[in-house]
Motif scaffolding. Structure first.
Motif, short mmCIF file in Angstrom:
data_model
loop_
_atom_site.label_atom_id
_atom_site.label_comp_id
_atom_site.label_asym_id
_atom_site.label_seq_id
_atom_site.Cartn_x
_atom_site.Cartn_y
_atom_site.Cartn_z
N ALA A 141 0.21 -1.51 -0.23
CA ALA A 141 -0.25 -0.37 0.00
C ALA A 141 0.66 1.45 -0.03
CB ALA A 141 -0.88 0.12 1.06
N THR A 142 0.31 2.45 -0.70
CA THR A 142 0.63 3.70 -0.61
C THR A 142 0.81 4.01 0.62
OG1 THR A 142 -1.07 4.43 -1.38
CG2 THR A 142 0.93 3.94 -2.61
N ASP A 143 0.71 5.52 1.30
CA ASP A 143 1.51 5.88 2.33
C ASP A 143 0.41 7.76 2.47
OD1 ASP A 143 3.49 7.39 0.95
OD2 ASP A 143 4.61 7.28 2.50
N ALA A 144 -0.45 7.43 1.50
CA ALA A 144 -1.35 9.21 1.51
C ALA A 144 -1.69 9.37 3.52
CB ALA A 144 -2.36 9.03 0.70
N ALA A 145 -2.94 7.87 3.49
CA ALA A 145 -3.76 7.93 5.00
C ALA A 145 -3.19 6.69 5.61
CB ALA A 145 -5.13 7.77 4.49
N ILE A 146 -2.97 5.88 4.77
CA ILE A 146 -2.13 4.62 5.89
C ILE A 146 -1.02 4.29 5.75
CG2 ILE A 146 -1.36 1.72 4.81
CD1 ILE A 146 -3.79 1.98 2.54
#
Length: 187
Positions: free
Chosen positions: A154-159
């Protein structure tokens, strides 16, 4: 006098909750279960592209259709054709949830989910590798497609990070994927 006795065939052993979805649980970065208070829309990327027709006419609203509309051209609209990805919305405007349930692809080994947020401009992309296989418990219950999760990113915008909880995706309702949010909209 002959008595005809007919026996019906039925089974009460078929599961009542038999929808197979990948279950995502929401957690803060420390691992505590939370309700995520931002609005989430989940889109999946479908393979291939589709043709989209856009119609414009001065003084009128722009019209977009998935098919060619000659009636609009006859009314003086200009037509332009573009190719777009075949995205599909799986969950629309999920608010204040502690989990989400998302169906998985039967015929692809990797699903790509795009999570859009109301308060965050950036989107998160989740890629989940899995194997899909048919499952038959009783012939009268039908066939279901189960999945085994093999990897996830997963990417890290909100995760903050993501991990596999229970790798077998079936209709039991276990948390298959744990999403750990980074603190934005988790209060």
């Amino acid at each position: 006098m002959a008595v005809l006795l007919l026996a019906g065939c039925y089974s009460n052993n078929c599961p009542l909750e038999n929808m197979v979805t990948c279950n995502y649980g929401f957690y803060d970065s420390e691992g505590t279960a939370i309700n995520y208070h931002d609005t989430i829309t989940v889109t999946t990327l479908m393979p291939g592209y589709k043709t989209v027709y856009t119609y414009r006419k001065l003084g009128n609203m722009t019209v977009t259709k998935d098919y060619r509309d000659t009636a609009l051209v006859n009314q003086g609209y200009t037509e332009s054709m573009t190719q777009q990805r075949k995205d599909t919305i799986l969950l629309n405007k999920l608010i204040g949830a502690s989990n989400m349930k998302v169906p998985m692809s039967w015929f692809h080994e990797e699903d790509t989910l795009i999570l859009s947020y109301r308060t965050i401009v950036k989107k998160d992309t989740i890629k989940i590798q899995h194997m899909s296989y048919p499952n038959v418990e009783l012939p009268e219950c039908g066939t279901y497609r189960f999945h085994t999760l093999q990897g996830i990113t997963a990417t890290d915008a909100a995760i903050d990070h993501i991990e596999i909880g229970e790798s077998k995706v079936d209709y039991e309702g276990n948390v298959n994927v744990k999403i750990f949010f980074n603190g934005v909209a988790t209060e």
